[in-house]
Structure formats: C-alpha cells, structure tokens
Design a protein around this motif. Structure first.
Motif, PDB file in Angstrom:
ATOM      1  N   VAL A   1      53.891  13.357   5.944  1.00 42.85           N
ATOM      2  CA  VAL A   1      54.474  12.888   4.720  1.00 42.85           C
ATOM      3  C   VAL A   1      53.240  12.108   3.964  1.00 42.85           C
ATOM      4  CG1 VAL A   1      56.084  11.454   3.454  1.00 42.85           C
ATOM      5  CG2 VAL A   1      56.815  12.884   5.267  1.00 42.85           C
ATOM      6  N   ILE A   2      52.794  11.010   4.824  1.00 47.38           N
ATOM      7  CA  ILE A   2      51.667  10.339   4.117  1.00 47.38           C
ATOM      8  C   ILE A   2      50.533  11.244   3.575  1.00 47.38           C
ATOM      9  CG2 ILE A   2      49.795   8.524   4.567  1.00 47.38           C
ATOM     10  CD1 ILE A   2      51.960   7.490   6.448  1.00 47.38           C
ATOM     11  N   GLY A   3      50.180  12.246   4.534  1.00 52.73           N
ATOM     12  CA  GLY A   3      48.941  13.194   4.068  1.00 52.73           C
ATOM     13  C   GLY A   3      49.303  13.806   3.043  1.00 52.73           C
ATOM     14  N   GLN A   4      50.670  14.258   2.791  1.00 54.28           N
ATOM     15  CA  GLN A   4      51.005  15.316   1.574  1.00 54.28           C
ATOM     16  C   GLN A   4      51.100  14.241   0.553  1.00 54.28           C
ATOM     17  OE1 GLN A   4      54.883  16.671   3.008  1.00 54.28           O
ATOM     18  NE2 GLN A   4      53.912  18.377   4.140  1.00 54.28           N
ATOM     19  N   LEU A   5      51.652  12.996   0.420  1.00 61.44           N
ATOM     20  CA  LEU A   5      51.624  12.216  -0.816  1.00 61.44           C
ATOM     21  C   LEU A   5      50.084  11.746  -1.045  1.00 61.44           C
ATOM     22  CD1 LEU A   5      54.722   9.979   0.153  1.00 61.44           C
ATOM     23  CD2 LEU A   5      54.403  11.768  -1.509  1.00 61.44           C
ATOM     24  N   ASN A   6      49.254  11.455  -0.032  1.00 61.84           N
ATOM     25  CA  ASN A   6      47.797  11.298  -0.365  1.00 61.84           C
ATOM     26  C   ASN A   6      47.033  12.179  -1.123  1.00 61.84           C
ATOM     27  OD1 ASN A   6      47.730   8.490   0.608  1.00 61.84           O
ATOM     28  ND2 ASN A   6      47.201   9.234   2.699  1.00 61.84           N
ATOM     29  N   ALA A   7      47.433  13.568  -0.662  1.00 59.70           N
ATOM     30  CA  ALA A   7      46.996  14.870  -1.517  1.00 59.70           C
ATOM     31  C   ALA A   7      47.435  14.835  -2.968  1.00 59.70           C
ATOM     32  CB  ALA A   7      47.354  16.074  -0.791  1.00 59.70           C
ATOM     33  N   VAL A   8      48.620  14.368  -3.152  1.00 58.89           N
ATOM     34  CA  VAL A   8      49.323  14.617  -4.538  1.00 58.89           C
ATOM     35  C   VAL A   8      48.499  13.733  -5.384  1.00 58.89           C
ATOM     36  CG1 VAL A   8      51.405  13.768  -5.611  1.00 58.89           C
ATOM     37  CG2 VAL A   8      51.661  15.555  -3.853  1.00 58.89           C
ATOM     38  N   CYS A   9      48.525  12.397  -4.832  1.00 60.33           N
ATOM     39  CA  CYS A   9      47.684  11.438  -5.471  1.00 60.33           C
ATOM     40  C   CYS A   9      46.281  11.947  -5.798  1.00 60.33           C
ATOM     41  CB  CYS A   9      47.526  10.067  -4.657  1.00 60.33           C
ATOM     42  SG  CYS A   9      49.230   9.220  -4.448  1.00 60.33           S
ATOM     43  N   MET A  10      45.626  12.433  -5.024  1.00 59.37           N
ATOM     44  CA  MET A  10      44.353  13.057  -5.214  1.00 59.37           C
ATOM     45  C   MET A  10      44.311  14.140  -6.441  1.00 59.37           C
ATOM     46  SD  MET A  10      42.814  13.994  -1.399  1.00 59.37           S
ATOM     47  CE  MET A  10      41.530  14.801  -2.021  1.00 59.37           C
ATOM     48  N   VAL A  11      45.353  14.751  -6.564  1.00 63.14           N
ATOM     49  CA  VAL A  11      45.410  15.762  -7.446  1.00 63.14           C
ATOM     50  C   VAL A  11      45.895  14.913  -8.973  1.00 63.14           C
ATOM     51  CG1 VAL A  11      46.783  17.770  -8.665  1.00 63.14           C
ATOM     52  CG2 VAL A  11      46.147  17.646  -6.084  1.00 63.14           C
ATOM     53  N   GLU A  12      46.597  13.844  -8.798  1.00 60.73           N
ATOM     54  CA  GLU A  12      46.960  13.427  -9.942  1.00 60.73           C
ATOM     55  C   GLU A  12      46.001  12.618 -10.540  1.00 60.73           C
ATOM     56  OE1 GLU A  12      50.537  10.952  -8.728  1.00 60.73           O
ATOM     57  OE2 GLU A  12      51.825  12.516  -9.437  1.00 60.73           O
ATOM     58  N   GLU A  13      44.911  12.135  -9.722  1.00 59.27           N
ATOM     59  CA  GLU A  13      43.632  11.363 -10.130  1.00 59.27           C
ATOM     60  C   GLU A  13      42.919  12.594 -10.756  1.00 59.27           C
ATOM     61  OE1 GLU A  13      42.702   8.289 -10.219  1.00 59.27           O
ATOM     62  OE2 GLU A  13      44.736   7.938  -9.864  1.00 59.27           O
ATOM     63  N   ILE A  14      42.817  13.724 -10.413  1.00 55.63           N
ATOM     64  CA  ILE A  14      42.010  14.787 -10.962  1.00 55.63           C
ATOM     65  C   ILE A  14      42.466  15.066 -12.343  1.00 55.63           C
ATOM     66  CG2 ILE A  14      41.339  17.340 -10.966  1.00 55.63           C
ATOM     67  CD1 ILE A  14      41.341  16.870  -7.871  1.00 55.63           C
ATOM     68  N   VAL A  15      43.666  15.066 -12.485  1.00 54.76           N
ATOM     69  CA  VAL A  15      44.547  15.392 -13.645  1.00 54.76           C
ATOM     70  C   VAL A  15      44.104  14.460 -14.447  1.00 54.76           C
ATOM     71  CG1 VAL A  15      46.652  15.393 -14.876  1.00 54.76           C
ATOM     72  CG2 VAL A  15      46.484  16.817 -12.816  1.00 54.76           C
TER      73      VAL A  15
ATOM     74  N   PRO B   1      38.634  21.288   6.694  1.00 51.09           N
ATOM     75  CA  PRO B   1      39.215  21.037   5.324  1.00 51.09           C
ATOM     76  C   PRO B   1      40.789  21.224   5.269  1.00 51.09           C
ATOM     77  CG  PRO B   1      37.082  22.321   5.067  1.00 51.09           C
ATOM     78  CD  PRO B   1      37.611  22.415   6.754  1.00 51.09           C
ATOM     79  N   SER B   2      41.295  19.979   5.193  1.00 50.66           N
ATOM     80  CA  SER B   2      42.782  20.068   4.879  1.00 50.66           C
ATOM     81  C   SER B   2      43.403  19.127   3.958  1.00 50.66           C
ATOM     82  CB  SER B   2      43.376  19.969   6.346  1.00 50.66           C
ATOM     83  OG  SER B   2      44.744  20.316   6.511  1.00 50.66           O
ATOM     84  N   TRP B   3      44.376  19.647   3.265  1.00 54.82           N
ATOM     85  CA  TRP B   3      44.910  18.622   2.463  1.00 54.82           C
ATOM     86  C   TRP B   3      45.876  17.552   3.054  1.00 54.82           C
ATOM     87  CZ3 TRP B   3      42.551  18.496  -1.918  1.00 54.82           C
ATOM     88  CH2 TRP B   3      42.038  19.756  -2.546  1.00 54.82           C
ATOM     89  N   PHE B   4      46.586  18.041   4.367  1.00 52.06           N
ATOM     90  CA  PHE B   4      47.235  17.247   4.980  1.00 52.06           C
ATOM     91  C   PHE B   4      47.277  17.932   6.483  1.00 52.06           C
ATOM     92  CE2 PHE B   4      50.125  20.156   2.670  1.00 52.06           C
ATOM     93  CZ  PHE B   4      50.806  20.625   3.648  1.00 52.06           C
ATOM     94  N   ASP B   5      47.924  17.120   7.413  1.00 54.91           N
ATOM     95  CA  ASP B   5      48.091  17.510   8.948  1.00 54.91           C
ATOM     96  C   ASP B   5      49.154  18.540   9.161  1.00 54.91           C
ATOM     97  OD1 ASP B   5      47.450  17.745  11.610  1.00 54.91           O
ATOM     98  OD2 ASP B   5      47.855  15.453  12.188  1.00 54.91           O
ATOM     99  N   ILE B   6      49.064  19.242   9.985  1.00 54.22           N
ATOM    100  CA  ILE B   6      50.332  20.194  10.575  1.00 54.22           C
ATOM    101  C   ILE B   6      50.535  19.871  11.954  1.00 54.22           C
ATOM    102  CG2 ILE B   6      50.955  22.566  10.850  1.00 54.22           C
ATOM    103  CD1 ILE B   6      49.461  23.265   8.524  1.00 54.22           C
ATOM    104  N   PHE B   7      51.654  19.491  12.104  1.00 50.03           N
ATOM    105  CA  PHE B   7      52.240  18.807  13.629  1.00 50.03           C
ATOM    106  C   PHE B   7      52.878  20.216  14.411  1.00 50.03           C
ATOM    107  CE2 PHE B   7      52.712  15.196  10.716  1.00 50.03           C
ATOM    108  CZ  PHE B   7      51.637  14.441  11.441  1.00 50.03           C
TER     109      PHE B   7
END
Length: 165
Positions: free
Chosen positions: A113-127, A95-101
């Motif tokens: 960046v894409i994974g981080q922004l997708n995670a932000v979008c997930m949180v915004e949808e929850i809000v 389970p991970s909000w984004f990848d770590i390289f």
C-alpha cells in the motif's frame, strides 16, 4: 495485430482518464474540439522490470495509428520507476512502481500500500508539473501504462476521482 491493440489502448486510455471529454468521439477516431486549446499530454508508465525507454516509441507509433495524436498536439511523457527490491523475486533490484509480495495475485494477496500510494504521488507530481510548466490542464492529460504501470495509472485515476467527490 499490434496496431489494433494500440488503437484499442488509445481509445480506452482516452475514455477512462477523462480526455474523452476534451475530444469528440467519431467511432474509432478522435477529433480535436473545434475551439480552444487542443493540446494534451499522455503520461505512460512502464511495467515492472522495464524502463521508460522501453515505451518511448509510442510517441511515434500512436500518431501512425491516429494522426491526431501527433507530437505537435500531444506531449508524451515516459517516467522512470525507481529501482526497488522485489520481495517475490528474493529482493532482486529492478525498476518497479511498488513491491510485490505474493504470487499468484488474488484477493488474499498482500498489497504494498505504501509503495502504491508513493507511486500515485509521483504521478500526481508529474501531472502538476505538466499543468504548471506546459500549461496543459489535468482534464487534458491521459495517464496510462502497461502491467504494473497500468495498475498505478488506474489507482491514480481512482484517487483523483475520490478527491473530487
């Protein structure tokens, strides 16, 4: 020690995420406002490799530290990160909000960046869901987390602030 650390986290979360404007600061205790709807929500994101159930006890622990954070006033939401392959760990699925390289993480590390922004979008949808389904305005929603979840919470706060300016 754990109780003191959690109390500090509660105060930091409330201050950084905008809930402080909805509460009056009286030292280390938060007092609900005298008028209006004083319901709020805490969205807490777990760290990489953990699950939402790993932090679900916060809805009992936080009110024991600060009774005003009881579940009759505050709704606690513990979203689950999707399972992703982590490049640093040879593609291990966790389970991970984004990848770590890269490790160690520093200013030269590559970001997902894409994974981080997708995670932000997930949180915004929850809000948005909390606002629409439960009638709790975004100004009364705290987003926080642990480790990788904390990074996503901070990014979410940053991008929300950027849109308002």
């Amino acid at each position: 020690m754990m109780m003191l650390a959690l109390q500090t986290v509660v105060c930091l979360l409330a201050t950084s995420a905008g809930l402080a404007s909805a509460f009056q600061d009286t030292g280390h205790r938060w007092t609900p406002p005298r008028s209006g709807d004083d319901r709020g929500a805490v969205i807490f994101l777990h760290g990489m490799g953990d699950t939402s159930s790993g932090w679900a006890s916060l809805d009992h622990m936080l009110p024991s530290i600060c009774p005003r954070l009881s579940t009759d006033k505050i709704e606690y939401i513990f979203p689950q990160a999707p399972v992703k392959g982590i490049t640093l760990n040879g593609g291990e699925l966790v389970p991970s909000w984004f990848d770590i390289f890269d490790w160690p993480i520093d200013s030269t590390s590559r970001d997902d960046v894409i994974g981080q922004l997708n995670a932000v979008c997930m949180v915004e949808e929850i809000v948005k869901s909390v606002e629409q389904e439960r009638g709790i305005p975004a100004s009364r929603i705290v987003v926080g987390g642990y480790a990788q979840g904390a990074a996503v919470a901070m990014l979410t706060s940053y991008f929300r602030k950027e849109r308002k300016q």
